[in-house]
Every structure is written in C-alpha cells, then in structure tokens.
Design an enzyme around this catalytic site. Structure first.
Site, mmCIF file in Angstrom:
data_model
loop_
_atom_site.group_PDB
_atom_site.id
_atom_site.type_symbol
_atom_site.label_atom_id
_atom_site.label_comp_id
_atom_site.label_asym_id
_atom_site.label_seq_id
_atom_site.Cartn_x
_atom_site.Cartn_y
_atom_site.Cartn_z
ATOM 1 N N ARG A 54 25.979 41.582 -4.792
ATOM 2 C CA ARG A 54 25.893 42.850 -5.511
ATOM 3 C C ARG A 54 27.191 43.250 -6.196
ATOM 4 O O ARG A 54 27.165 43.977 -7.167
ATOM 5 C CB ARG A 54 25.463 43.952 -4.535
ATOM 6 N N VAL A 55 28.319 42.809 -5.694
ATOM 7 C CA VAL A 55 29.577 43.220 -6.328
ATOM 8 C C VAL A 55 30.387 42.050 -6.861
ATOM 9 O O VAL A 55 31.286 42.229 -7.661
ATOM 10 C CB VAL A 55 30.460 44.050 -5.365
#
Lengths: 94, 500
Positions: B364-365
């Site tokens: 996600r990051v």
C-alpha cells in the site's frame, strides 16, 4: 435466601478494619529474641513505624541482622540477603 | 582467558563500589502455580509490567492485577517455584540490555546469549513495551528496501518503515523469502533482526547457519524463543526484538525486523490468557488479541529527521491453513499491515518459486518508495501480468485465438517464467533492472520458457564481464536514462545473437 444489606455492610467494615490492623502490625525477624529496649532503639530509626504494634519472630536462617516487615513491604537488613547479593555480583562479573 | 588475579581485582572493585543501605521492598507470597503463571497475594503497590523475583532467582512479569491477587508470568523455569514462597518486586519495568555488541549474536527474549558467548554488556536498557512514536515524529515512506527478489521489488515494492505481511500455508517458502531479504541487505546498510517465535530449535540452527555462511550475521541479530521455551518467552520475544530494533532506529539506522511467525505468537498469548482465566472470545483468543499485534506493528515506522530519521521495516509472517486468508488472526494482521505478500501452495508445486500470488499481493505504501528505474519497467509488467491472468483463465477453452491475445499470453508466460528465482540468490538493483527491462522490451517473446531461464543466466554472466559500465550507471542513477538504454540494447542484442 436474602441477606440483610446492613449485615453485609457491617461485615465489610469489620473485614476492612481487620486488614487495616494487620497492616499496622510490624513483624521483626531476628536471629535471637530481641529485648524491648533493642526494639525501641530500632524503631527510633524508622519514624514512620513508631505507632505500630510489634511482633518479634526468631528465624535463625537469616544468620544475623534483622528483617522488618509491615504490610506488603519489607526492609531486609539480614546477613543472608547480603550474602545473596554478594553471590549474585560474583556471577555477573565476566 | 583472564588470570584469576584479574578476576579478583574486578570483584574487589565491584564490591567496593556497592554500599549497604536499608531500602524498602515490596513483597508477596505465591498463592497458586499454574502452567507458567503464578498467582500471588501481597504485592500491594506493584505496577503492571513490573519485574518480580522468586526465591530461586527466576524472574517474573506482572501481567494481571486483580483486587487482592496479582497474576505473574514466569520468565524461565517455573517448576522450581513452590506455593507459599516469597516474591520480591524489583521496582523496574521489563527492559533488555542493548549495545552494538549484540550484532552477530543469537539471544533469547531477555537478550541472554544462546550462542555460548559472553553476556551482552549493556550500553542502554530499552523497555520491552513502549508506546509507538506519535504522528509528529513520523515521516512517510520514501526510501526503498531492496529485497533482492525480482517479483517483490518490481511488483510489490517495500519501503523502509513499511510493514509488509508475508502470508501463506506451511512449506510455501515464507521464511526463505524473509531470509533472502536479510541476505540482500549486505551492502544496503540495514540492520536485520530475525525473531523466531515458537520455532523448532533445528530451524533456528539452520537460520543462524545460513546467515553465517552468507556473511549476513555481521549486521544481524537472531532473537529466538523456540517451541520448547516457556510461553512467556514466546509472548515477549517479538517485543524485545522490537526493543533491540528501536535502539538502532534511535541511532538513525534503518532496521529490518522479521517476526517468524505471529500465528504462534497469538497461540502463546491465548495460552497465557486462558490460564489467567480471562474471558475467551472467537477461537478462544482473548479480547485484546488485536491490540497484541497492532501495538507491536505500530512500533515499526520511519522517524522524522528531527528524531534521527531511522526506520524499522517489519516483515511479519503468518501461517494460514489451506490458504484461508479470512481466518481470525490473518485478517487481523492484514488490516494492521501496509500490504501483504501472499504465497500459494499450488504455485509452489507448479514450480513457480517464490510462489507469490501477484494478484492477491499488494503493497500500500511501497509504490512511493520504488526507484525510478524500477517504475519505468515494472508498470508495464504489472499490466502484462494482470491481463495474462485474465486471458489465461478463459483461453483454455478456445482453440483459435486472435493475434493480440496470443501475444498477450506469450508475454505473460515469459514474464511469469522470468520472475522465478532460486533461493538464497538475491539480485542487485542493476541486475533486476536489466533482466526485467529485457522482458519489457520484448526480447524474451521469441524464446521458449526453458530458454528464458538460460537467457537470464547469460545476461547475469555477461553483466559481470562486459556490462560493468551499465551496472555502474544503473546503480548510481537508479534509473534507465536514454544513454544507458542504448548501451543495454547493444548488450542484449549481442547476447541474443550468441544464442542463435
């Protein structure tokens, strides 16, 4: 069966009192039976403990010195514990 | 070997320093002894998380405070404790000794050595349980953590300070993935901590052997609470491993920490909770099982520059049963982490190793942290693979396919083949870029799947001999500039011609 709430209240108060009393009691462990003047001189060093009733228990396993117990607290001034800390120190040296 | 005189001298010095003072201590008495958990009376003024000592020198950790009784987990052998025995509170919270000397060591959950070495001389004591850094002390994840695994670095990139879950059935290569990542940190200036929870001692021996052989032990620490250790140690191990990581993070270093695995950690905590008679919830786990892992993983972060700019990257491992990611503990940890790498038995058995399911795995990051060069080649690859998966499913029933679909299927098969990687052989960034770039440009499309592997090996070999300037500029710039691309075209064409 119903219990009288007043009775319950009183029992609780009584038990609380008992616990309070036992907390105010001091137990002194020593390797020999201590005289009253010795106990008085000892408690002179601990102003907080002056008002309490004192029990003296003889425990030869502490070798020498004293252990003062009040409530859940102890002040350990025995030779046994001093030797114990000494032993621990020796093991920690590498 | 020290002489006995030196020992005596040191003992004398130590004893001279110590002074004999009267100090008040808090005591209690053992009331009940259950498996690894002691219930004690007294200890009126003890606090949560305080350390207590039993008469035989074994330490305990206060974990439950009730009206008149205290629940203590025993950190060590609980068989020597008798009921009625005195318990002394030491007035300190549980902390572990840390210093730079801990690198290269195998320690237990209390940082006591397990490798027959000297005990770790503490530079500082770090508390095992701390509150995670707050928002103002954090920075977003921008620096990549190279795992050295093509499939991860290209498709599921991990950044320093991220928490990426590795999830899969037993025997799908979860630990291997994590260990390869440690091995790849050799020249990356990252401290690695491998925390084994409830693992077999034989496995821990293999891990330390592997890291030693690969020369990775110089920057690694192994924290082990094996299956035979008391559950209290298994429960504490990840927290103390994180405490060690925090020591290095506070020095401004980047740290990688691997928890292998958190499902066993949840079991250990469930056992403790049930013995303490806390109310049991779903699957008999206690109510705070979510907080157990969330407070652990929250401690992994990237610190802001005012705090030194260090980071902790966490790779927790969770084992599933028959690929069921919707079980209790896996869903909990999936929701805490910043993405997951999902390993599948079917892929593993089909020879696709690492057996990463690219569709279900996300980061996600990490995308923000990916290097420019990798973004250049990986974007297209991701799309290719996604289309390939869709097509492959229904093209099985079709006999005649149009040209476009055939091309897609061919490309997908080649990329899948290319993403296979042998274990313990991490790739450098430059190697990955060249190999993936060749697929992106379509140089593999004409090869058969077996030839892809051979071609890849050829590329790696000649990179070492002829491609030094390509490697140099790729490593420096971390991007594929036009100039380098021209060189790479020449380089790959030369290899392809030899092949013919």
């Amino acid at each position: 069966m119903k219990i009288n709430p007043q009775l319950k209240e009183e029992l609780k108060k009584h038990l609380d009192n008992e616990i309070q009393k036992s907390k105010e009691k001091i137990i002194i462990f020593s390797s020999y039976v201590m005289g009253q003047n010795e106990i008085d001189a000892l408690l002179g060093c601990f102003p907080k403990l002056k008002q309490c009733s004192v029990d003296n228990i003889v425990d030869t396993s502490i070798i020498g010195g004293i252990i003062i117990q009040y409530g859940s607290k102890i002040i350990d001034l025995s030779i046994k514990s001093a030797l114990h800390t000494f032993q621990k120190k020796l093991y920690e040296i590498n | 070997m020290k002489l006995i005189d030196q020992y005596l001298e040191q003992i004398e010095k130590e004893i001279k320093q110590s002074t004999f003072t009267a100090k008040t201590e808090e005591i209690g008495f053992v009331e009940e002894l259950r498996d690894g958990v002691v219930m004690a009376t007294g200890l009126d003024n003890v606090s949560f998380g305080e350390i207590v000592e039993f008469q035989n020198g074994v330490k305990g950790y206060v974990i439950d405070l009730m009206e008149d009784i205290v629940g203590i987990i025993v950190l060590g052998d609980y068989l020597g404790i008798q009921s009625g025995e005195q318990v002394r509170a030491l007035g300190i919270t549980l902390s572990v000794p840390v210093s730079d000397a801990i690198l290269g060591r195998v320690v237990d959950a209390l940082c006591q050595p397990l490798d027959n070495g000297n005990s770790i001389s503490p530079e500082k004591m770090y508390p095992v349980e701390t509150i995670a850094p707050t928002v103002v002390f954090r920075k977003s994840v921008t620096v990549p953590l190279q795992t050295g695994i093509k499939a991860i670095d290209a498709l599921i990139p991990i950044g320093r300070g991220q928490r990426e879950l590795i999830i899969g059935d037993r025997g799908t290569g979860k630990s291997t993935l994590a260990l390869d990542t440690i091995i790849n940190q050799k020249s990356e200036n990252v401290i690695c901590i491998y925390c084994g929870i409830g693992q077999k001692n034989s496995k821990m021996a293999l891990v330390s052997d592997l890291l030693r052989k690969q020369g990775a032990m110089a920057y690694s620490v192994i924290v082990s609470a094996s299956a035979s250790d008391p559950v209290s140690m298994q429960y504490l191990a990840p927290y103390s491993a994180t405490a060690i990581a925090e020591y290095f993070m506070d020095k401004g270093k980047d740290v990688l920490i691997i928890y292998d695995d958190l499902s066993k950690h949840a079991w250990a905590y469930r056992q403790i909770s049930l013995i303490l008679r806390r109310p049991a919830g779903r699957e008999a786990y206690p109510g705070d099982i979510f907080y157990l892992h969330s407070r652990l993983l929250e401690r992994s972060c990237r610190l802001s520059d005012s705090k030194g700019g260090g980071s902790i990257t966490a790779l927790p491992i969770v084992e599933t049963l028959e690929g069921d990611v919707s079980a209790y503990i896996p869903t909990n940890i999936i929701s805490i982490t910043d993405g997951q790498i999902f390993l599948e038995t079917d892929l593993f058995n089909a020879g696709i190793r690492p057996a990463i399911n690219v569709g279900l795995s996300v980061s996600r990051v990490g995308g923000n942290a990916q290097t420019k060069g990798m973004k250049q080649v990986a974007g297209r690859l991701k799309l290719d693979l996604a289309q390939y998966r869709e097509m492959a499913a229904f093209s099985q029933f079709e006999s005649d396919l149009d040209e476009e679909t055939k091309k897609l299927l061919n490309r997908g098969a080649k990329v899948t083949q290319l993403l296979k990687q042998e274990k313990n052989k991490p790739y450098t960034l430059a190697q990955q870029l060249v190999v993936l770039w060749s697929a992106y440009k379509g140089y593999l499309d004409t090869l058969s799947p077996e030839d892809v592997t051979v071609f890849e090996k050829k590329i790696l070999e000649s990179l070492k001999i002829k491609g030094m300037d390509i490697v140099k500029s790729l490593t420096k710039e971390k991007a594929i500039s036009e100039e380098v691309e021209k060189k790479m075209v020449k380089f790959i064409v030369a290899i392809a011609e030899i092949k013919k």
